[in-house]
Design a protein around this motif. Sequence first.
Motif, PDB file in Angstrom:
ATOM      1  N   ASN A 100       0.825  -1.204   0.000  1.00  0.00           N
ATOM      2  CA  ASN A 100       0.000   0.000   0.000  1.00  0.00           C
ATOM      3  C   ASN A 100       0.861   1.257   0.000  1.00  0.00           C
ATOM      4  N   GLY A 101       2.028   1.165   0.612  1.00  0.00           N
ATOM      5  CA  GLY A 101       2.950   2.296   0.589  1.00  0.00           C
ATOM      6  C   GLY A 101       3.399   2.644  -0.815  1.00  0.00           C
ATOM      7  N   TRP A 102       3.676   1.614  -1.638  1.00  0.00           N
ATOM      8  CA  TRP A 102       4.066   1.877  -3.030  1.00  0.00           C
ATOM      9  C   TRP A 102       2.991   2.685  -3.749  1.00  0.00           C
ATOM     10  N   VAL A 103       1.734   2.344  -3.510  1.00  0.00           N
ATOM     11  CA  VAL A 103       0.645   2.999  -4.240  1.00  0.00           C
ATOM     12  C   VAL A 103       0.478   4.448  -3.795  1.00  0.00           C
ATOM     13  N   ILE A 104       0.365   4.682  -2.497  1.00  0.00           N
ATOM     14  CA  ILE A 104       0.102   6.048  -2.044  1.00  0.00           C
ATOM     15  C   ILE A 104       1.299   6.950  -2.335  1.00  0.00           C
ATOM     16  N   ALA A 105       2.514   6.394  -2.289  1.00  0.00           N
ATOM     17  CA  ALA A 105       3.694   7.183  -2.637  1.00  0.00           C
ATOM     18  C   ALA A 105       3.705   7.517  -4.120  1.00  0.00           C
ATOM     19  N   ALA A 106       3.304   6.562  -4.958  1.00  0.00           N
ATOM     20  CA  ALA A 106       3.247   6.817  -6.401  1.00  0.00           C
ATOM     21  C   ALA A 106       2.232   7.907  -6.728  1.00  0.00           C
ATOM     22  N   LEU A 107       1.104   7.885  -6.037  1.00  0.00           N
ATOM     23  CA  LEU A 107       0.100   8.926  -6.253  1.00  0.00           C
ATOM     24  C   LEU A 107       0.669  10.300  -5.907  1.00  0.00           C
ATOM     25  N   ALA A 108       1.380  10.380  -4.785  1.00  0.00           N
ATOM     26  CA  ALA A 108       1.981  11.657  -4.387  1.00  0.00           C
ATOM     27  C   ALA A 108       3.031  12.108  -5.397  1.00  0.00           C
ATOM     28  N   LYS A 109       3.868  11.170  -5.848  1.00  0.00           N
ATOM     29  CA  LYS A 109       4.914  11.522  -6.803  1.00  0.00           C
ATOM     30  C   LYS A 109       4.326  12.003  -8.124  1.00  0.00           C
ATOM     31  N   VAL A 110       3.286  11.337  -8.590  1.00  0.00           N
ATOM     32  CA  VAL A 110       2.639  11.754  -9.845  1.00  0.00           C
ATOM     33  C   VAL A 110       2.053  13.149  -9.700  1.00  0.00           C
ATOM     34  N   LEU A 111       1.368  13.396  -8.593  1.00  0.00           N
ATOM     35  CA  LEU A 111       0.781  14.719  -8.374  1.00  0.00           C
ATOM     36  C   LEU A 111       1.843  15.802  -8.315  1.00  0.00           C
ATOM     37  N   ALA A 112       3.035  15.437  -7.845  1.00  0.00           N
ATOM     38  CA  ALA A 112       4.121  16.406  -7.774  1.00  0.00           C
ATOM     39  C   ALA A 112       4.735  16.694  -9.146  1.00  0.00           C
ATOM     40  N   ILE A 113       4.485  15.796 -10.095  1.00  0.00           N
ATOM     41  CA  ILE A 113       5.118  15.912 -11.411  1.00  0.00           C
ATOM     42  C   ILE A 113       4.206  16.546 -12.459  1.00  0.00           C
ATOM     43  N   VAL A 114       2.972  16.069 -12.546  1.00  0.00           N
ATOM     44  CA  VAL A 114       2.113  16.482 -13.661  1.00  0.00           C
ATOM     45  C   VAL A 114       1.562  17.896 -13.445  1.00  0.00           C
ATOM     46  N   PRO A 115       1.305  18.614 -14.525  1.00  0.00           N
ATOM     47  CA  PRO A 115       0.689  19.942 -14.404  1.00  0.00           C
ATOM     48  C   PRO A 115      -0.691  19.845 -13.763  1.00  0.00           C
ATOM     49  N   GLU A 116      -1.105  20.902 -13.100  1.00  0.00           N
ATOM     50  CA  GLU A 116      -2.406  20.900 -12.431  1.00  0.00           C
ATOM     51  C   GLU A 116      -3.563  20.757 -13.410  1.00  0.00           C
ATOM     52  N   SER A 117      -3.341  21.086 -14.656  1.00  0.00           N
ATOM     53  CA  SER A 117      -4.396  20.984 -15.664  1.00  0.00           C
ATOM     54  C   SER A 117      -4.511  19.591 -16.267  1.00  0.00           C
ATOM     55  N   THR A 118      -3.648  18.656 -15.854  1.00  0.00           N
ATOM     56  CA  THR A 118      -3.636  17.310 -16.422  1.00  0.00           C
ATOM     57  C   THR A 118      -4.956  16.594 -16.166  1.00  0.00           C
ATOM     58  N   ARG A 119      -5.483  15.956 -17.210  1.00  0.00           N
ATOM     59  CA  ARG A 119      -6.708  15.162 -17.048  1.00  0.00           C
ATOM     60  C   ARG A 119      -6.483  14.050 -16.023  1.00  0.00           C
ATOM     61  N   HIS A 120      -7.522  13.725 -15.292  1.00  0.00           N
ATOM     62  CA  HIS A 120      -7.543  12.623 -14.334  1.00  0.00           C
ATOM     63  C   HIS A 120      -6.780  12.920 -13.049  1.00  0.00           C
ATOM     64  N   ARG A 121      -6.240  14.115 -12.916  1.00  0.00           N
ATOM     65  CA  ARG A 121      -5.511  14.444 -11.690  1.00  0.00           C
ATOM     66  C   ARG A 121      -6.418  14.311 -10.468  1.00  0.00           C
ATOM     67  N   ASP A 122      -7.688  14.659 -10.638  1.00  0.00           N
ATOM     68  CA  ASP A 122      -8.639  14.570  -9.527  1.00  0.00           C
ATOM     69  C   ASP A 122      -8.795  13.136  -9.032  1.00  0.00           C
ATOM     70  N   GLN A 123      -8.645  12.165  -9.938  1.00  0.00           N
ATOM     71  CA  GLN A 123      -8.749  10.762  -9.544  1.00  0.00           C
ATOM     72  C   GLN A 123      -7.618  10.391  -8.583  1.00  0.00           C
ATOM     73  N   TYR A 124      -6.425  10.841  -8.888  1.00  0.00           N
ATOM     74  CA  TYR A 124      -5.282  10.542  -8.037  1.00  0.00           C
ATOM     75  C   TYR A 124      -5.421  11.222  -6.672  1.00  0.00           C
ATOM     76  N   ILE A 125      -5.929  12.438  -6.669  1.00  0.00           N
ATOM     77  CA  ILE A 125      -6.151  13.150  -5.410  1.00  0.00           C
ATOM     78  C   ILE A 125      -7.204  12.424  -4.571  1.00  0.00           C
ATOM     79  N   LYS A 126      -8.275  12.020  -5.221  1.00  0.00           N
ATOM     80  CA  LYS A 126      -9.347  11.305  -4.530  1.00  0.00           C
ATOM     81  C   LYS A 126      -8.828  10.028  -3.878  1.00  0.00           C
ATOM     82  N   ASP A 127      -8.010   9.271  -4.607  1.00  0.00           N
ATOM     83  CA  ASP A 127      -7.512   8.003  -4.077  1.00  0.00           C
ATOM     84  C   ASP A 127      -6.471   8.225  -2.988  1.00  0.00           C
TER      85      ASP A 127
END
Length: 238
Positions: free
Chosen positions: A87-114
């Motif tokens: 579970n650590g791999w997943v939540i860390a990956a979500l944080a890393k992706v959010l730190a990388i992609v632009p705020e306008s990126t599609r589906h960003r809300d899905q990663y935030i929600k999870d």
Amino acid sequence: MLSTPQLNDWDWIDAIQMGMPVLAKMGVLDNNPAFYEKMYNMYMFTRDKEGANGLYNPKDGLWWRDADFDPPYTEPNGEDSYWSRGNGWVIAALAKVLAIVPESTRHRDQYIKDLKAMAKALVPLQRKDGFWNVSLHDENNYGGKEATGTSLFIYAMAYGVNQGILDKETYVPVIKKGWEALIKDSLHENGFLGYVQSTGKEPKAGQPLSYDKVPDFEDYGLGCFLLAGTEIYRMNLE
């Protein structure tokens, strides 16, 4: 067109941790939204379709390590098997992706929600000493303090607080308690880390753990700890 790699069942959680940030970075470097779409499609397949019904259980806000641990598989106490580092791999990956992609990126809300759902699920599972058990829902089945899962949870929660995604009042005490546990009970004066689970895919792998045990691993124990430290530094905890 980006092709989809062929993965065995035991590779899916690792693919989230390793593959998502790489695709996110490629999308930024190449300025190509196709990488973001491929990342999202692979993530959602793992989340909702891999195995019988996906590897994510929205009821509990946690992930099974792979299809081998989907129900009807359970821990000895009858609970679902949720491995801490998985579970650590997943939540860390979500944080890393959010730190990388632009705020306008599609589906960003899905990663935030999870990320929010996982963080919420993890709070009541934190041990009194600040760590999380190796087995998140069965403290008697190779429960025990474990540094890598704890580090990854702290990293993602601290990132969430720093970015205004997670509530400070709720999560700062959890983060502080976990970080203090790591530096008090895991970190040695020479930088060695105790209570690091060896390479594996479930709670029983690499057991038993201890303060002095040298694990069989490829430096991810230190990497998880340093990830947490980067966000703790930004928080300037007192």
